[in-house]
Structure formats: structure tokens, C-alpha cells
Write an enzyme that holds these catalytic residues in place. Structure first.
Site: not given
Ligand code: ZN
Length: 493
Positions: A259-260, A263, A289
Site C-alpha cells: 500500500h505505502e 503512495h 489512494e
Molecule cells: Zn493510503
């Protein structure tokens, strides 16, 4: 000619402001990863000092004069977008009285500590007074920014420019029945086997780093550290991520990392010419996101990639995590009852967000008294999820956001899922070899498409234009719902 000089002068000044903003961000990173505990009070003074400098620079007369001189100037598309962003920041900084801005900074730093204590003690009443102050200050800020718009929209605009609560409300209302129906189907189906035993930390961190590299994270311009709540921070040539480990739940570590990296990959892939300019950052929280979510869910939790992760875990820990890759895929995507947003599956996550969106709007407008928040949360949770909240840390005290004044932020999580759905639909159509690539543990085709069609542009276009440009169609919830229907119907078969 004079306009050229004015533009260059403004951009040189802005470049320093952006650099100072990056320094402030790195102080924040340090606070969550490295800072000794005893430094907290001094750090809050350091942060306040740099925030004061940033506010003064963003709202300075010098900037105002340059913007006035550039009003109506003939600029190229990139230059016009840079000036528009600087203008927006200038007006925002001028509209909020300095005293109010500093009061918000002070109160929210106190409120965060009180929230952490109240959460540990499951005591909402201990947190309610300071939350009441935060909400009242944010209401004043929203009123200063609103200019005839609903107050909530004024705050939402900080995270998702041009989006309105009315648009979100319509989108969420259309999503809810389908999500509720799919959840009922998943909960009624056979429960996937949970992971057994303990997964040592060294192995988790090894897999985590491998996943970061697989998903294109440039370690030469980044680093991975541990934090209580994973986040990514920075832009340009210094973008850092954090992850966490839990011995019995390695997925927490692996999917936090992916997830990170979503980003961070967005930030790392923005056109290098935009570094330290207003366009050199992700354009909105929703679009940000969408990147973290498509990496984590549509790619990382796909059947194809789960097959690869099954092999990687078997090899690293010298034992298979499930009886086979199919069972593993089911375990990764299990839908279970639970209270916590950050632990929710792809179906229930958006329902958690909708609950917060409605409650924070009601608090901001005054329709819901802050002191009644816990009761309102518990009633709503039971209505939406079918079972009662057992304690405040599993209810209205679970998220840090409201304590730090982040009102208007929550809906961007669900919007990010919607945007990820749109992007995935376009990606699948454009890249026929996607699944074979993922099955081999390769993401090159997917990442090249995302970089080419979205990430490189940074803040050049508005959020909706950014998604529209990448997908060739205006964003809507339908692609996400179609993806979830296909995936979870398959999982329940
Ligand atoms: Zn996030």
C-alpha cells in the site's frame, strides 16, 4: 518579458517554500520513526516554528504582487497550472486568520495525545471536550474558507479539490446496496482457513522488502522503517515508507508495505522536472489512494499475484502458509466480522468510510453534538454491520484523524477505491498480458501503464481530469462494483 521575470521569480521563491515544506515533512517522518520520546515537547515547538515560516511565505505580499502581475498572463499549460496552484495556496493562507491557524495547530497537537490516552482507556468522555474544541475551530476555519459553499465542502477541498459532499453522497448511496449484498454472500459462504502460528519478524521484513522492490520502489531514493501506523512521506528524490510487523499476522506487514509503495511510487514517478514545485506532488488524496489501493488490492490481492506470494512465503519461512495457492488466495481475501476500518476487507472498507463521512459532516454542521458522538457511532455501526460495538477503541476512538483536525479526509479513502476501480478496468483492457506477468511476480507492465498514464503528471490536471485522462472516461463507481462482484462471486463459488 516582465511577465517572464515575474514568473521565474515567483517559481524561485516557491521552490524554497516547497523545500521547507519537505523539511517539515521529514520532521514528521522522524517523529514517527526515530525521535527519542523525550524530544516530543521540543519537536512540537520546532514544527510550530517551521509551520509559521511556511504560512508567512505562502501568504506573503511578495507572492500576492507576483500573482497579481501574472493575472491574465499568457502562459503555457504547465506554467499556468503552477501559477494556479500557488494562487490557490495563497488565497487559502490569506483567508484563515493567522491566530486561528496557530490555535488549530496548538489544540490538535494536544488533542492527539488526549485521543491516544482516551483510546487506551476506552474512555470517550475523556476525549469529548477537546474534540469539541477541535470541531469548533475547524468549523471556524471552514466558514473562513467557504465563500458561499457548504462548510464541509470547504474542508473537503483541501484533500480533494473540486469534490463536493453532494457528489460523494450520491456515489456512496449507489455503492451501498451492492456492497451490503456482496458482504452477505461472502459471510454466508465457507470461511477460509486463517493463517496458523507465528511468522518471525526477520522473515516478514525480508518479504516486505522484496515486495517493495517488486512493486517498483526505488530504494536509492527511499528507505523502509518501522512505525506504529504505516505511512509514506516526502516527494521527488526522497520518498520514505514505513511498515509494521505482527507475529501472527504477516499480511498486515506485507499489504501495508505494498500500500505505502503505491503512495511512494506515485511520488517517485512524477516528472523530475516538477520536483520542488507545486506540480511535483500527488494531485489529491483520492488519486493518491487510488495508487496505493490498486497496488495493494487489484494487483497485490489478485489470484495471480497471490500465487507468487504463496511461493515467496513458503520459501522464506520454510513452510507453506496454506495447503495450496488457491486456499492462500481465499485466506488473503477473507471477509470477516470486525470493527476496525484499517483491517477491513475490500467490501466492508467502504462501509466503514461511509459511516465516518456521515458522522463528521453532522458534527461539523452541528446537527450532531460532539458529546453524542459515541452513541451515534454505536447506533450507526450496529445498523450497518449488524452487531454492537464492544468498546470505544473498537468504535469512535479507533482513528486518529478527528483528533488532528482531519475532517473531510475520510471520504477520499473510498473515492480512492472508486478511482482504483476505474484505473484497473482501463489497465486490464490496455494490457492483455497482465495476469501472466503478475503470476510470475512481475509488475512491470502494470506499473509502466500507471506511470505513463497517470503518475508522471503529478498535479498538472485536476483530480477528475487526471483519472479521466488515464482511463479515457469520467470516473464512476461502476467499474469498482463490477470488479468486486466478479472477484467475490468467484471466491464464494
Ligand atoms: Zn493510503
Amino acid at each position: 518579458m516582465a511577465q517572464r521575470e515575474t514568473y521565474d521569480g515567483l517559481m524561485a521563491y516557491q521552490r524554497e517554500t516547497e523545500a521547507l515544506g519537505q523539511i517539515a515533512g521529514r520532521l514528521g517522518w522522524d517523529q514517527e520513526t526515530m525521535m527519542p520520546r523525550g524530544a516530543a515537547a521540543q519537536r512540537s515547538e520546532e514544527m510550530a516554528a517551521i509551520e509559521g515560516v511556511l504560512h508567512a511565505r505562502r501568504s506573503s505580499l511578495e507572492v500576492g504582487e507576483a500573482l497579481a502581475a501574472l493575472d491574465g498572463a499568457e502562459l503555457g499549460a504547465v506554467e499556468a497550472a503552477q501559477v494556479a496552484q500557488i494562487r490557490k495556496g495563497f488565497h487559502r493562507a490569506r483567508k484563515v486568520p493567522a491566530a486561528l491557524a496557530s490555535e488549530i495547530a496548538k489544540v490538535t497537537s494536544i488533542a492527539q495525545g488526549q485521543w491516544a490516552e482516551a483510546r487506551a482507556a476506552d474512555d470517550f468522555a475523556a476525549f469529548a471536550p477537546v474534540l469539541e474544541t477541535v470541531v469548533s475551530l475547524k468549523r471556524q476555519e471552514a466558514e473562513a474558507l467557504a465563500e458561499g459553499r457548504p462548510v464541509y465542502d470547504a474542508l473537503l477541498d483541501d484533500f480533494e479539490p473540486d469534490m463536493t459532499a453532494a457528489q460523494l453522497e450520491e456515489m456512496f448511496a449507489a455503492m451501498r446496496p451492492e456492497l451490503v449484498e456482496l458482504r452477505a454472500m461472502a459471510l454466508d459462504g465457507p470461511a477460509p482457513a486463517p493463517l496458523d502460528g507465528v511468522w518471525d519478524e526477520a522473515g516478514q521484513l525480508k518479504v516486505s522488502e522484496q515486495l517493495a522492490l517488486t512493486f517498483g520502489y526505488d530504494m536509492g531514493r527511499g528507505r523502509i522503517d518501522k512505525a506504529v501506523h504505516p505511512f509514506s512521506s516526502g516527494s521527488g528524490h526522497d520518498v520514505r515508507i514505513t511498515t509494521r510487523t505482527a507475529l501472527e499476522d504477516p499480511f498486515n506487514c506485507f499489504y501495508s508495505t505494498i500500500h505505502e509503495v503505491g503512495h511512494a511510487g506515485y511520488e517517485q514517478n512524477i516528472d523530475a522536472a516538477y520536483a520542488l514545485t507545486p506540480l511535483g506532488r500527488g494531485v489529491s488524496m483520492g488519486v493518491h489512494e487510488s495508487q496505493s489501493r490498486i497496488y495493494e488490492n487489484q494487483l497485490g490481492r489478485s489470484r495471480a499475484f497471490c500465487g507468487h506470494l504463496f511461493g515467496l512465503m513458503s520459501e522464506t519461512f520454510s513452510r507453506a502458509p496454506s495447503k495450496n495457492a488457491d486456499a492462500f488466495y481465499r485466506t488473503v481475501n477473507a471477509v470477516r466480522k470486525g470493527y476496525i476500518r484499517t483491517e477491513a476487507d475490500e467490501l466492508q472498507y467502504n462501509l466503514h468510510v461511509m459511516l465516518r463521512f456521515d458522522l463528521e459532516r453532522a458534527m461539523l454542521t452541528g446537527d450532531l453534538s460532539v458529546r453524542d458522538l459515541e452513541t451515534a457511532w454505536n447506533d450507526r455501526f450496529e445498523a450497518d454491520f449488524g452487531y454492537p460495538v464492544d468498546k470505544a477503541s473498537n468504535g469512535c476512538l479507533q482513528d486518529v484523524h478527528w483528533s488532528v483536525g482531519l475532517i473531510g479526509y475520510f471520504p477520499t479513502y473510498a473515492l480512492g477505491n472508486v478511482y482504483a476501480g476505474c484505473l484497473y478496468e482501463a489497465l486490464r483492457a490496455a494490457v492483455p498480458g497482465l495476469e501472466d506477468d503478475l503470476a510470475r511476480g512481475e509488475t512491470g507492465l502494470a506499473l509502466a501503464w500507471l506511470r505513463e498514464n497517470l503518475q508522471q503528471f503529478g498535479g498538472l490536471r485536476s483530480p477528475v481530469e487526471t483519472i479521466t485522462h488515464a482511463c479515457g472516461r469520467a470516473p464512476s463507481a461502476e467499474p469498482l462494483l463490477g470488479y468486486l462482484r466478479e472477484k467475490f462471486t468467484g471466491l464464494c463459488a
